[in-house]
Design a protein around this motif. Structure first.
Motif, PDB file in Angstrom:
ATOM      1  N   GLN A 131       6.712   2.983   6.769  1.00  0.00           N
ATOM      2  CA  GLN A 131       7.025   3.192   8.179  1.00  0.00           C
ATOM      3  C   GLN A 131       6.759   4.640   8.598  1.00  0.00           C
ATOM      4  O   GLN A 131       6.351   4.894   9.728  1.00  0.00           O
ATOM      5  CB  GLN A 131       8.469   2.794   8.470  1.00  0.00           C
ATOM      6  N   ARG A 132       6.988   5.586   7.684  1.00  0.00           N
ATOM      7  CA  ARG A 132       6.676   6.982   7.985  1.00  0.00           C
ATOM      8  C   ARG A 132       5.182   7.149   8.230  1.00  0.00           C
ATOM      9  O   ARG A 132       4.768   7.803   9.187  1.00  0.00           O
ATOM     10  CB  ARG A 132       7.129   7.908   6.847  1.00  0.00           C
ATOM     11  N   VAL A 133       4.382   6.545   7.363  1.00  0.00           N
ATOM     12  CA  VAL A 133       2.932   6.637   7.522  1.00  0.00           C
ATOM     13  C   VAL A 133       2.504   5.988   8.833  1.00  0.00           C
ATOM     14  O   VAL A 133       1.719   6.557   9.595  1.00  0.00           O
ATOM     15  CB  VAL A 133       2.184   5.996   6.327  1.00  0.00           C
ATOM     16  N   GLN A 134       3.040   4.801   9.112  1.00  0.00           N
ATOM     17  CA  GLN A 134       2.655   4.104  10.343  1.00  0.00           C
ATOM     18  C   GLN A 134       3.022   4.927  11.570  1.00  0.00           C
ATOM     19  O   GLN A 134       2.249   5.021  12.520  1.00  0.00           O
ATOM     20  CB  GLN A 134       3.315   2.726  10.411  1.00  0.00           C
ATOM     21  N   LYS A 135       4.171   5.563  11.551  1.00  0.00           N
ATOM     22  CA  LYS A 135       4.614   6.361  12.694  1.00  0.00           C
ATOM     23  C   LYS A 135       3.714   7.581  12.908  1.00  0.00           C
ATOM     24  O   LYS A 135       3.347   7.880  14.048  1.00  0.00           O
ATOM     25  CB  LYS A 135       6.071   6.791  12.490  1.00  0.00           C
ATOM     26  N   ARG A 169      -3.072   5.214   2.188  1.00  0.00           N
ATOM     27  CA  ARG A 169      -4.276   4.381   2.114  1.00  0.00           C
ATOM     28  C   ARG A 169      -3.928   2.920   2.353  1.00  0.00           C
ATOM     29  O   ARG A 169      -4.611   2.222   3.108  1.00  0.00           O
ATOM     30  CB  ARG A 169      -4.944   4.561   0.752  1.00  0.00           C
ATOM     31  N   MET A 170      -2.851   2.442   1.720  1.00  0.00           N
ATOM     32  CA  MET A 170      -2.444   1.033   1.880  1.00  0.00           C
ATOM     33  C   MET A 170      -2.068   0.724   3.325  1.00  0.00           C
ATOM     34  O   MET A 170      -2.469  -0.304   3.863  1.00  0.00           O
ATOM     35  CB  MET A 170      -1.245   0.720   0.976  1.00  0.00           C
ATOM     36  N   VAL A 171      -1.288   1.616   3.936  1.00  0.00           N
ATOM     37  CA  VAL A 171      -0.861   1.381   5.317  1.00  0.00           C
ATOM     38  C   VAL A 171      -2.061   1.408   6.256  1.00  0.00           C
ATOM     39  O   VAL A 171      -2.158   0.596   7.175  1.00  0.00           O
ATOM     40  CB  VAL A 171       0.212   2.407   5.748  1.00  0.00           C
ATOM     41  N   ARG A 172      -2.985   2.309   6.017  1.00  0.00           N
ATOM     42  CA  ARG A 172      -4.170   2.380   6.872  1.00  0.00           C
ATOM     43  C   ARG A 172      -5.022   1.122   6.729  1.00  0.00           C
ATOM     44  O   ARG A 172      -5.653   0.688   7.685  1.00  0.00           O
ATOM     45  CB  ARG A 172      -4.994   3.616   6.547  1.00  0.00           C
ATOM     46  N   ARG A 173      -5.040   0.529   5.558  1.00  0.00           N
ATOM     47  CA  ARG A 173      -5.844  -0.681   5.343  1.00  0.00           C
ATOM     48  C   ARG A 173      -5.130  -1.942   5.792  1.00  0.00           C
ATOM     49  O   ARG A 173      -5.731  -2.825   6.380  1.00  0.00           O
ATOM     50  CB  ARG A 173      -6.211  -0.824   3.863  1.00  0.00           C
ATOM     51  N   PHE A 174      -3.830  -2.036   5.454  1.00  0.00           N
ATOM     52  CA  PHE A 174      -3.117  -3.290   5.655  1.00  0.00           C
ATOM     53  C   PHE A 174      -1.996  -3.229   6.680  1.00  0.00           C
ATOM     54  O   PHE A 174      -1.368  -4.232   6.961  1.00  0.00           O
ATOM     55  CB  PHE A 174      -2.543  -3.782   4.323  1.00  0.00           C
ATOM     56  N   GLY A 175      -1.682  -2.052   7.214  1.00  0.00           N
ATOM     57  CA  GLY A 175      -0.578  -1.916   8.161  1.00  0.00           C
ATOM     58  C   GLY A 175       0.731  -1.647   7.439  1.00  0.00           C
ATOM     59  O   GLY A 175       0.815  -1.681   6.215  1.00  0.00           O
ATOM     60  N   SER A 176       1.773  -1.395   8.209  1.00  0.00           N
ATOM     61  CA  SER A 176       3.061  -1.022   7.624  1.00  0.00           C
ATOM     62  C   SER A 176       3.844  -2.214   7.107  1.00  0.00           C
ATOM     63  O   SER A 176       4.913  -2.062   6.544  1.00  0.00           O
ATOM     64  CB  SER A 176       3.912  -0.260   8.635  1.00  0.00           C
TER      65      SER A 176
END
Length: 184
Positions: A131-135, A169-176
């Motif tokens: 969630q931090r990465v997504q934000k 990398r995971m969040v950028r590829r697959f979302g949060s």
């Protein structure tokens, strides 16, 4: 009897901490190219001079320190004693740095820098790494064109919000909504 004594296992501690090397030395862009360290800008910041990120443009700097990164967006002060420990910089957008014209302008720029730091602090207070990465991605997407955000390396976002680069990398590829198996 030997079977009544608890079995002891000796384990070796595995560490991924490398004090003499940093993944900043090998910052790769999403397209696989290696990012230059922004040495001209870094030399300017290390000169001790205080500059201001132009508030009339969509630009900024990611300032890489030893264990984290900071974002200095439009209107923020950079350089001086505050950034003497900066190891690398990553300009975002068409970077424009200005000399403060007065003491008041310099003070205002320091206050704006503090606001940028507080924004990142609010994001890092979330206990869920994804969630931090997504934000932080959402914040950058709101302010910068998508192609600029897409070109920023995973490690930059990771250091901004305190996660591993593979989490970014995971969040950028697959979302949060990545399931709990990837809590890095």
């Amino acid at each position: 009897m030997d079977s009544e004594q608890p079995t002891r296992y000796q384990t070796a501690m595995v560490s991924t901490y490398y004090p003499e090397t940093s993944f900043l030395n090998h910052l790769l862009m999403p397209d696989g190219t290696e990012q230059s360290c922004g040495s001209d800008i870094l030399n300017l910041l290390h000169s001790g001079k205080v500059l201001i990120v132009n508030s009339r443009k969509r630009n900024g700097l990611i300032l890489f320190k030893r264990y984290h990164a900071e974002f200095a967006g439009p209107g923020a002060a950079v350089g001086g004693e505050y950034d003497s420990d900066c190891q690398m910089v990553l300009p975002i957008g068409n970077l424009s740095l200005l000399d403060p014209e007065s003491y008041e302008e310099r003070q205002k720029a320091y206050l704006i820098r503090r606001q940028w730091i507080r924004l990142i602090k609010q994001i890092t207070e979330n206990p869920v790494p994804q969630q931090r990465v997504q934000k932080i991605l959402d914040q950058f997407d709101q302010y910068f064109p998508a192609e600029i955000v897409a070109d920023l390396p995973d490690a930059a976002f990771a250091l901004l919000v305190g996660v591993f680069p593979q989490t970014a990398r995971m969040v950028r590829r697959f979302g949060s909504e990545v399931d709990g198996r990837f809590n890095y």
